[in-house]
Scaffold this active site. Sequence first.
Site, short mmCIF file in Angstrom:
data_model
loop_
_atom_site.label_atom_id
_atom_site.label_comp_id
_atom_site.label_asym_id
_atom_site.label_seq_id
_atom_site.Cartn_x
_atom_site.Cartn_y
_atom_site.Cartn_z
N SER A 133 0.87 -1.19 0.00
CA SER A 133 0.00 0.00 0.00
C SER A 133 0.90 1.23 0.00
CB SER A 133 -0.84 -0.02 1.29
OG SER A 133 -1.50 1.21 1.47
N TYR A 146 -2.24 -0.26 10.83
CA TYR A 146 -2.29 -0.67 9.41
C TYR A 146 -0.96 -0.37 8.72
CZ TYR A 146 -4.00 -0.97 4.55
OH TYR A 146 -4.17 -1.29 3.22
#
Length: 240
Positions: A133, A146
């Site tokens: 990501s 995250y």
Amino acid sequence: MGKPLVAITGASSGIGAAVARRFAEAGHPLLLMARRIERLEAVGLPSTLCEQIDVTVRGSVRAAIDRAEEEYGPVDCLVNNAGTMMLGRIETQDPLEWERMFELNVLALMNAMAAVLGPMRDRGSGTIINMSSTSGRTTFPNHAGYTGTKFAVTGITENVREEVAGDGVRVISICPGATSTEIMNHTTSAELRQDYAAWRDEIGGVMDPDAVARAVLFAYQQPPSVCVREIVLAPTRQVR
Ligand code: NDP
């Protein structure tokens, strides 16, 4: 000879389902894995085995691959895509949420890599594509847990790439920015979901999952002697 088998985790929605469609269009038989079997089957692709598994159960990916390989031959590409994002701040977030993210985004990804690396090295070819990501390269508000998992994915990918490069195996990370999927539903705080939605509007909208799928297919379709190590793609107006 037909095209080789491609295995995709988290193919029941979002980016994983889009990746499955692109690889099917390119003529590959597929192994699709997720917990929601009806959603996997609804993707509706030819030459596809849908396996209802929880990838956090160790051994589940290898068992599914064994079943698919009986029908379609060796897995040439694993797309390690299953993941979740639960936003929060360390001092207030339920620790079970970090545990869940690390179990799925990191430990299950490592187990799936372990399931295919040996046979790929023995064959002297194969590709592992890990879904990282932009949160695997930089920080965002309320993303600490995250971001931690995705920095781990970036680090693991690069480390293993170096270890198996000499055996002809490619290990690649894809780092998408904000993409329109179900991922935001997993954050439990309604306030943080609203903040995220406001940020998405601020940057003029998010990417279609097919944009990420095209990047995955591009990386895979390079000649075996070329490894696209990392692709970072995000909405143009997303700055970080
Ligand atoms: P979705 O929530 O739409 O998809 C997540 C997928 O993971 C689903 O298919 C889900 O299937 C699967 N999954 C979740 N838990 C498990 C489990 N225990 N076992 C098997 N499968 C599981 O989100 P995205 O498509 O956005 O997410 C895909 C990947 O992309 C993730 O790794 C995410 O971190 C990454 N990413 C997403 C971005 C975005 O903005 N959307 C940006 C950058 C990266 P099921 O529930 O049926 O098991």
